[in-house]
Design an enzyme around this catalytic site. Structure first.
Site, PDB file in Angstrom:
ATOM      1  N   GLU A  25      75.120   0.238 -83.678  1.00 20.89           N
ATOM      2  CA  GLU A  25      74.978  -1.212 -83.522  1.00 20.89           C
ATOM      3  C   GLU A  25      73.526  -1.566 -83.847  1.00 20.89           C
ATOM      4  O   GLU A  25      72.595  -1.034 -83.230  1.00 20.89           O
ATOM      5  CB  GLU A  25      75.332  -1.647 -82.102  1.00 20.89           C
ATOM      6  CG  GLU A  25      76.804  -1.437 -81.759  1.00 20.89           C
ATOM      7  CD  GLU A  25      77.208  -2.087 -80.448  1.00 20.89           C
ATOM      8  OE1 GLU A  25      76.487  -3.003 -79.981  1.00 20.89           O
ATOM      9  OE2 GLU A  25      78.244  -1.687 -79.886  1.00 20.89           O
ATOM     10  N   GLY A  57      70.820   0.261 -78.788  1.00 27.20           N
ATOM     11  CA  GLY A  57      71.887   0.058 -77.825  1.00 27.20           C
ATOM     12  C   GLY A  57      72.717  -1.160 -78.172  1.00 27.20           C
ATOM     13  O   GLY A  57      72.813  -1.548 -79.346  1.00 27.20           O
ATOM     14  N   CYS A  58      73.325  -1.771 -77.172  1.00 27.93           N
ATOM     15  CA  CYS A  58      74.169  -2.953 -77.390  1.00 27.93           C
ATOM     16  C   CYS A  58      73.402  -4.013 -78.164  1.00 27.93           C
ATOM     17  O   CYS A  58      72.307  -4.422 -77.771  1.00 27.93           O
ATOM     18  CB  CYS A  58      74.632  -3.512 -76.048  1.00 27.93           C
ATOM     19  SG  CYS A  58      75.608  -5.031 -76.191  1.00 27.93           S
ATOM     20  N   PHE A  59      73.981  -4.468 -79.276  1.00 25.74           N
ATOM     21  CA  PHE A  59      73.217  -5.385 -80.136  1.00 25.74           C
ATOM     22  C   PHE A  59      73.189  -6.829 -79.659  1.00 25.74           C
ATOM     23  O   PHE A  59      72.428  -7.630 -80.182  1.00 25.74           O
ATOM     24  CB  PHE A  59      73.657  -5.304 -81.598  1.00 25.74           C
ATOM     25  CG  PHE A  59      75.130  -5.449 -81.914  1.00 25.74           C
ATOM     26  CD1 PHE A  59      76.034  -6.039 -81.043  1.00 25.74           C
ATOM     27  CD2 PHE A  59      75.608  -4.991 -83.144  1.00 25.74           C
ATOM     28  CE1 PHE A  59      77.379  -6.170 -81.363  1.00 25.74           C
ATOM     29  CE2 PHE A  59      76.954  -5.129 -83.488  1.00 25.74           C
ATOM     30  CZ  PHE A  59      77.833  -5.712 -82.591  1.00 25.74           C
ATOM     31  N   TRP A  60      73.959  -7.187 -78.645  1.00 22.04           N
ATOM     32  CA  TRP A  60      73.961  -8.579 -78.174  1.00 22.04           C
ATOM     33  C   TRP A  60      72.600  -8.967 -77.596  1.00 22.04           C
ATOM     34  O   TRP A  60      71.999  -9.941 -78.001  1.00 22.04           O
ATOM     35  CB  TRP A  60      75.038  -8.780 -77.129  1.00 22.04           C
ATOM     36  CG  TRP A  60      76.450  -8.646 -77.638  1.00 22.04           C
ATOM     37  CD1 TRP A  60      76.874  -8.785 -78.927  1.00 22.04           C
ATOM     38  CD2 TRP A  60      77.607  -8.335 -76.860  1.00 22.04           C
ATOM     39  NE1 TRP A  60      78.226  -8.586 -78.994  1.00 22.04           N
ATOM     40  CE2 TRP A  60      78.703  -8.310 -77.745  1.00 22.04           C
ATOM     41  CE3 TRP A  60      77.806  -8.081 -75.503  1.00 22.04           C
ATOM     42  CZ2 TRP A  60      80.011  -8.040 -77.312  1.00 22.04           C
ATOM     43  CZ3 TRP A  60      79.097  -7.808 -75.074  1.00 22.04           C
ATOM     44  CH2 TRP A  60      80.182  -7.801 -75.963  1.00 22.04           C
TER      45      TRP A  60
END
Length: 211
Positions: free
Chosen positions: A93, A49-52
């Site tokens: 991502e 998912g979102c890599f942050w």
């Protein structure tokens, strides 16, 4: 184009001639160059998912030597974040995790991966929809591959017991698959933006029933 469907190589964006992140670039938490090599380390590539938020999870893990975010698994060379978001690059991502296996075994790295997202959602994580948010593991050693395959089987059984469906996580060797570093603003994003977007999509299911 349907962002939930993988783009074909012939329909992928052409990409750029040069990387979007110029070197040297220094990790905002560790201070090390992102192109530094670490003796006796291993590297694995994880898409969840979102890599942050995923990157922060791993840079806070003892035994992890370095992290970086980027794009992997697609067809477009040197993609930009904006291009990846169109769904026309095929990239996910991805977090590059370099770790010392004497201090944190591959099993622990992969347990963190499995337990901190929902690997049954296909081309999405929560409200983040598209192929860039798919669940994937790219291994650099055969031992990593075998460990990932075994853990996936164990976790699948636990997910089914908890009422979840089939896992969509893909497991591949990284040989011949390029990892493209993301832009500077995405590296260690939550270190500079501590209140930034960071959804948690964990299922609450543990890898082992006795875990």
């Amino acid at each position: 184009m349907n962002k939930n469907e993988m783009v074909s190589p012939e329909n992928a964006l052409p990409g750029g001639r040069t990387p979007v992140l110029a070197m040297p670039f220094f990790h905002r938490v560790t201070g090390d160059r992102l192109d530094r090599s670490f003796p006796h380390s291993e590297t694995i590539y994880l898409a969840m998912g979102c890599f942050w938020g995923a990157e922060k999870l791993f840079w806070n893990t003892e035994g992890v030597l370095q992290t970086a975010v980027g794009y992997m698994g697609g067809f477009t060379p040197n993609p930009t974040y904006r291009e990846v978001c169109t769904g026309r690059t095929g990239h996910a991502e991805t977090v590059r995790v370099t770790y010392d296996p004497k201090h944190v075994p591959t099993t622990e790295i992969l347990t963190l991966f499995l337990e901190n997202h929902d690997p049954t959602q296909g081309m999405r994580q929560g409200n983040d929809v598209g192929t860039q948010y798919r669940s994937a593991i790219w291994c650099t050693t055969s031992e990593q591959f075998m460990t990932a395959t075994t853990l996936k089987g164990s976790y699948q059984a636990n997910l089914l017991t908890a009422g979840y469906g089939e896992m969509t996580t893909t497991i591949s060797m990284s040989h011949g698959i390029e990892f493209y570093l993301a832009e500077a603003e995405h590296q260690q994003y939550l270190e500079d933006n501590p209140f930034g977007y960071c959804p948690v999509h964990a299922t609450g299911v543990c890898l082992a029933l006795t875990h």
